[in-house]
Design a protein around this motif. Structure first.
Motif, PDB file in Angstrom:
ATOM      1  N   LEU A  27      35.714  39.749  33.444  1.00  0.00           N
ATOM      2  CA  LEU A  27      35.023  40.922  33.980  1.00  0.00           C
ATOM      3  C   LEU A  27      33.637  40.608  34.549  1.00  0.00           C
ATOM      4  CD1 LEU A  27      36.010  43.854  31.603  1.00  0.00           C
ATOM      5  CD2 LEU A  27      35.947  43.934  34.099  1.00  0.00           C
ATOM      6  N   PRO A  28      32.781  39.869  33.847  1.00  0.00           N
ATOM      7  CA  PRO A  28      31.476  39.570  34.439  1.00  0.00           C
ATOM      8  C   PRO A  28      31.516  38.501  35.530  1.00  0.00           C
ATOM      9  CG  PRO A  28      31.459  39.359  32.016  1.00  0.00           C
ATOM     10  CD  PRO A  28      32.882  39.360  32.468  1.00  0.00           C
ATOM     11  N   ILE A  29      32.693  37.876  35.735  1.00  0.00           N
ATOM     12  CA  ILE A  29      32.738  36.635  36.511  1.00  0.00           C
ATOM     13  C   ILE A  29      33.504  36.759  37.824  1.00  0.00           C
ATOM     14  CG2 ILE A  29      33.532  34.228  36.466  1.00  0.00           C
ATOM     15  CD1 ILE A  29      33.055  34.283  33.422  1.00  0.00           C
ATOM     16  N   SER A  30      34.774  37.217  37.782  1.00  0.00           N
ATOM     17  CA  SER A  30      35.644  37.055  38.951  1.00  0.00           C
ATOM     18  C   SER A  30      36.511  38.278  39.210  1.00  0.00           C
ATOM     19  CB  SER A  30      36.544  35.825  38.764  1.00  0.00           C
ATOM     20  OG  SER A  30      37.516  35.751  39.771  1.00  0.00           O
ATOM     21  N   THR A  31      36.371  38.856  40.390  1.00  0.00           N
ATOM     22  CA  THR A  31      37.212  39.980  40.802  1.00  0.00           C
ATOM     23  C   THR A  31      38.657  39.531  41.007  1.00  0.00           C
ATOM     24  OG1 THR A  31      35.349  41.101  41.859  1.00  0.00           O
ATOM     25  CG2 THR A  31      37.556  41.728  42.588  1.00  0.00           C
ATOM     26  N   ALA A  32      38.843  38.359  41.594  1.00  0.00           N
ATOM     27  CA  ALA A  32      40.199  37.862  41.855  1.00  0.00           C
ATOM     28  C   ALA A  32      40.975  37.670  40.555  1.00  0.00           C
ATOM     29  CB  ALA A  32      40.128  36.554  42.638  1.00  0.00           C
ATOM     30  N   ILE A  33      40.334  37.067  39.551  1.00  0.00           N
ATOM     31  CA  ILE A  33      41.003  36.887  38.263  1.00  0.00           C
ATOM     32  C   ILE A  33      41.258  38.236  37.596  1.00  0.00           C
ATOM     33  CG2 ILE A  33      40.803  35.852  35.963  1.00  0.00           C
ATOM     34  CD1 ILE A  33      39.171  33.618  37.197  1.00  0.00           C
ATOM     35  N   ASN A  35      42.023  41.012  39.055  1.00  0.00           N
ATOM     36  CA  ASN A  35      43.206  41.617  39.671  1.00  0.00           C
ATOM     37  C   ASN A  35      44.486  40.920  39.232  1.00  0.00           C
ATOM     38  OD1 ASN A  35      41.701  43.537  41.103  1.00  0.00           O
ATOM     39  ND2 ASN A  35      41.362  42.134  42.817  1.00  0.00           N
ATOM     40  N   LEU A  36      44.429  39.605  39.083  1.00  0.00           N
ATOM     41  CA  LEU A  36      45.606  38.880  38.605  1.00  0.00           C
ATOM     42  C   LEU A  36      45.965  39.311  37.186  1.00  0.00           C
ATOM     43  CD1 LEU A  36      47.731  36.626  38.834  1.00  0.00           C
ATOM     44  CD2 LEU A  36      45.975  35.012  38.067  1.00  0.00           C
ATOM     45  N   LEU A  37      44.969  39.419  36.329  1.00  0.00           N
ATOM     46  CA  LEU A  37      45.216  39.827  34.944  1.00  0.00           C
ATOM     47  C   LEU A  37      45.705  41.262  34.863  1.00  0.00           C
ATOM     48  CD1 LEU A  37      42.150  38.113  33.242  1.00  0.00           C
ATOM     49  CD2 LEU A  37      44.553  37.495  32.944  1.00  0.00           C
ATOM     50  N   LEU A  38      45.194  42.130  35.725  1.00  0.00           N
ATOM     51  CA  LEU A  38      45.685  43.513  35.742  1.00  0.00           C
ATOM     52  C   LEU A  38      47.167  43.554  36.098  1.00  0.00           C
ATOM     53  CD1 LEU A  38      42.757  45.482  37.434  1.00  0.00           C
ATOM     54  CD2 LEU A  38      43.614  45.774  35.108  1.00  0.00           C
ATOM     55  N   PHE A  39      47.584  42.697  37.014  1.00  0.00           N
ATOM     56  CA  PHE A  39      49.003  42.636  37.374  1.00  0.00           C
ATOM     57  C   PHE A  39      49.843  42.186  36.184  1.00  0.00           C
ATOM     58  CE2 PHE A  39      52.635  40.180  39.025  1.00  0.00           C
ATOM     59  CZ  PHE A  39      53.283  41.198  39.720  1.00  0.00           C
ATOM     60  N   VAL A  40      49.364  41.166  35.464  1.00  0.00           N
ATOM     61  CA  VAL A  40      50.081  40.686  34.274  1.00  0.00           C
ATOM     62  C   VAL A  40      50.143  41.789  33.211  1.00  0.00           C
ATOM     63  CG1 VAL A  40      50.009  39.016  32.372  1.00  0.00           C
ATOM     64  CG2 VAL A  40      49.457  38.280  34.697  1.00  0.00           C
ATOM     65  N   ILE A  41      49.052  42.508  33.033  1.00  0.00           N
ATOM     66  CA  ILE A  41      49.017  43.595  32.044  1.00  0.00           C
ATOM     67  C   ILE A  41      50.028  44.680  32.407  1.00  0.00           C
ATOM     68  CG2 ILE A  41      47.587  45.499  31.177  1.00  0.00           C
ATOM     69  CD1 ILE A  41      45.184  43.501  31.461  1.00  0.00           C
ATOM     70  N   LEU A  42      50.071  45.050  33.688  1.00  0.00           N
ATOM     71  CA  LEU A  42      51.005  46.084  34.138  1.00  0.00           C
ATOM     72  C   LEU A  42      52.444  45.667  33.897  1.00  0.00           C
ATOM     73  CD1 LEU A  42      51.766  48.687  35.662  1.00  0.00           C
ATOM     74  CD2 LEU A  42      51.560  47.381  37.799  1.00  0.00           C
ATOM     75  N   LEU A 381      34.054  54.047  41.062  1.00  0.00           N
ATOM     76  CA  LEU A 381      34.575  53.596  42.346  1.00  0.00           C
ATOM     77  C   LEU A 381      34.365  52.089  42.517  1.00  0.00           C
ATOM     78  CD1 LEU A 381      35.790  54.732  45.053  1.00  0.00           C
ATOM     79  CD2 LEU A 381      33.425  54.764  45.913  1.00  0.00           C
ATOM     80  N   ASP A 382      33.251  51.574  42.012  1.00  0.00           N
ATOM     81  CA  ASP A 382      32.924  50.152  42.141  1.00  0.00           C
ATOM     82  C   ASP A 382      33.813  49.319  41.210  1.00  0.00           C
ATOM     83  OD1 ASP A 382      30.903  50.916  43.881  1.00  0.00           O
ATOM     84  OD2 ASP A 382      29.447  51.134  42.249  1.00  0.00           O
ATOM     85  N   HIS A 383      34.314  48.202  41.711  1.00  0.00           N
ATOM     86  CA  HIS A 383      35.362  47.456  40.999  1.00  0.00           C
ATOM     87  C   HIS A 383      34.981  47.080  39.575  1.00  0.00           C
ATOM     88  CE1 HIS A 383      38.498  44.480  40.171  1.00  0.00           C
ATOM     89  NE2 HIS A 383      37.509  43.720  39.706  1.00  0.00           N
ATOM     90  N   THR A 384      33.926  46.297  39.424  1.00  0.00           N
ATOM     91  CA  THR A 384      33.610  45.757  38.095  1.00  0.00           C
ATOM     92  C   THR A 384      33.248  46.855  37.119  1.00  0.00           C
ATOM     93  OG1 THR A 384      32.847  43.663  39.065  1.00  0.00           O
ATOM     94  CG2 THR A 384      32.108  44.182  36.822  1.00  0.00           C
ATOM     95  N   GLU A 385      32.433  47.815  37.556  1.00  0.00           N
ATOM     96  CA  GLU A 385      31.972  48.868  36.656  1.00  0.00           C
ATOM     97  C   GLU A 385      33.121  49.776  36.201  1.00  0.00           C
ATOM     98  OE1 GLU A 385      30.563  47.918  39.396  1.00  0.00           O
ATOM     99  OE2 GLU A 385      28.389  47.705  39.148  1.00  0.00           O
ATOM    100  N   LYS A 386      34.011  50.144  37.133  1.00  0.00           N
ATOM    101  CA  LYS A 386      35.113  51.031  36.732  1.00  0.00           C
ATOM    102  C   LYS A 386      36.101  50.296  35.834  1.00  0.00           C
ATOM    103  CE  LYS A 386      38.025  50.170  40.810  1.00  0.00           C
ATOM    104  NZ  LYS A 386      38.543  50.712  42.085  1.00  0.00           N
ATOM    105  N   LEU A 387      36.351  49.008  36.142  1.00  0.00           N
ATOM    106  CA  LEU A 387      37.282  48.244  35.316  1.00  0.00           C
ATOM    107  C   LEU A 387      36.688  47.989  33.936  1.00  0.00           C
ATOM    108  CD1 LEU A 387      39.906  46.758  34.947  1.00  0.00           C
ATOM    109  CD2 LEU A 387      38.924  44.778  36.119  1.00  0.00           C
ATOM    110  N   LEU A 388      35.394  47.718  33.877  1.00  0.00           N
ATOM    111  CA  LEU A 388      34.732  47.536  32.590  1.00  0.00           C
ATOM    112  C   LEU A 388      34.818  48.813  31.760  1.00  0.00           C
ATOM    113  CD1 LEU A 388      32.947  46.133  30.522  1.00  0.00           C
ATOM    114  CD2 LEU A 388      30.953  46.642  31.962  1.00  0.00           C
TER     115      LEU A 388
END
Length: 411
Positions: A27-33, A35-42, A381-388
């Motif tokens: 979460l604090p490091i990489s948006t690409a990772i 998204n990959l982890l979110l796919f695995v979680i889903l 709306l912002d990627h990191t903040e909403k995902l966090l």
């Protein structure tokens, strides 16, 4: 109610759990990772099956209902207002990550996995802090690590607003961990990590994180000392402000002074590129949109078009985001949407009473951090903040049964 998974589903569930833990690190490091982890979680969540148990857990959670109601209203908002159907659906998809808490409520983590996830998040924050201090000390980092290698604003991985917000939450999390740690070595270690995060907030330019830290500091004093905490917190913050204002080469006070000047110089419709000037323009224009569409708004994804109409004929620049979650929600789906957004925070606050004390403090700190942060940013709306937000809410309330007692022993 326990889950009875098949051996194959159990293996999938373990993959799902590992992905949740690793998401804390990324979460604090990489948006690409992320998204990959979110796919695995889903995929893992879907393949686990056991739909009846999942539904029962969701149905028993008030948080699930308010989250679903908010998402449903956003989905309905794609049926009206400005913009093409593709634009509306694209905008709605940005909120889909709010399904993550529902996934964690329906398929909860074990307490061991929750602690590992929190530790992974802490490690991600510590790595961010170490690299930030390295830049501040004059070390040139690779471009993929640092946004600018600027010692006057040493942020890594993320832009300064996100960096400061994560640092503020990290300071709070580390300090709460230190307060509740039983081992003296952990108390000192977590206390030192909290101090690092606080100092880091003094050398970066993110005012949002600094304000969040002030609010969380006040909350901790009030939570521990009740009404006396108000006096103590006010005194500590005032003294800290005086000391910081006298320190050389600390950008904190200059940033706030610049912000006040930007507000004073702002005029509606001018071509103002300053941080606070833009936010004043966003707020004033958003309020005009709300006044014209108070009940149903301009639709999910309709803000950019409505904003463009309002500023037509002025020198103000276009925007697709007012940098205020409350205004963004109200412009899109009206006052009912704002009420649901606020209801979500109220439910989180009230439901946290059933958590153990340390987790209750963390959950309420999270609520306060986002209540403050959303005044100056659209954090859902912002990627990191909403995902966090989604990850932390899911983690804190995962496995919380309807009958669990409050921290004080009452139900």
């Amino acid at each position: 109610m326990s889950f009875t998974l098949t051996p194959a589903a159990s293996r999938v569930a373990r993959t799902y759990q590992v992905a949740i833990v690793l998401l804390g690190l990324s979460l604090p490091i990489s948006t690409a990772i992320d998204n990959l982890l979110l796919f695995v979680i889903l995929i893992g969540w879907l393949l686990c099956g056991d739909w009846q148990n999942k539904w029962e857990k969701l149905r028993a959670s008030p948080l699930s209902w308010v989250l679903l109601a908010f998402l449903l209203l956003l989905a309905l908002g794609t049926a009206w207002g400005y913009g093409s159907a593709a634009e509306r659906l694209h905008y709605f998809s940005k909120y889909a990550v709010l399904l993550l808490p529902l996934a964690l409520i329906a398929l909860p983590l074990a307490e061991t996995q929750k602690r590992r996830a929190a530790a992974a998040f802490g490690l991600g924050i510590l790595l961010t802090l170490v690299l930030s201090f390295a830049i501040w000390a004059g070390v040139d980092l690779p471009d993929w690590l640092s946004k600018n290698n600027d010692a006057s604003n040493p942020v890594v991985f993320k832009l300064h607003i996100t960096h400061s917000f994560i640092a503020a939450l990290g300071a709070f999390m580390f300090f709460v961990g230190a307060l509740h740690a039983r081992d003296r070595r952990w108390r000192w270690g977590l206390g030192f990590a909290a101090a690092l995060a606080v100092v880091n907030l003094l050398i970066v330019q993110g005012r949002t994180g600094q304000l969040v830290l002030l609010v969380l500091t006040g909350y901790l004093f009030i939570q521990r000392f009740r009404w006396r905490g108000v006096i103590v917190a006010g005194t500590v913050i005032a003294v800290a402000g005086i000391v910081i204002s006298q320190l050389p080469d600390v950008p904190v006070m200059a940033r706030y002074s610049d912000g006040m000047k930007e507000i004073q110089n702002w005029q509606y419709g001018n071509k103002d590129q300053t941080s606070m000037g833009l936010r004043m323009q966003y707020a004033a224009t958003s309020l005009r949109i709300i006044a014209e569409h108070p009940l149903i708004g301009v639709g999910t994804g309709g803000f950019e078009h409505a904003y463009g109409q309002q500023i037509a004929g002025t020198a103000a620049q276009a925007s697709n985001n007012p940098h205020n979650q409350y205004l963004l929600t109200t412009t899109q789906i009206g006052l009912p949407g704002l009420l649901l957004l606020l209801a979500m925070f109220v439910v989180l606050w009230r439901t946290s009473r059933r958590l153990p004390l340390a987790e209750q403090v963390l959950a309420r700190g999270l609520v306060l951090a986002y209540l403050v942060g959303n005044l100056f940013n659209s954090f859902l709306l912002d990627h990191t903040e909403k995902l966090l937000f989604a990850w932390a809410v899911g983690l804190l309330f995962s496995g919380l049964s309807a009958g669990r007692k409050n921290a004080d022993g009452s139900k």
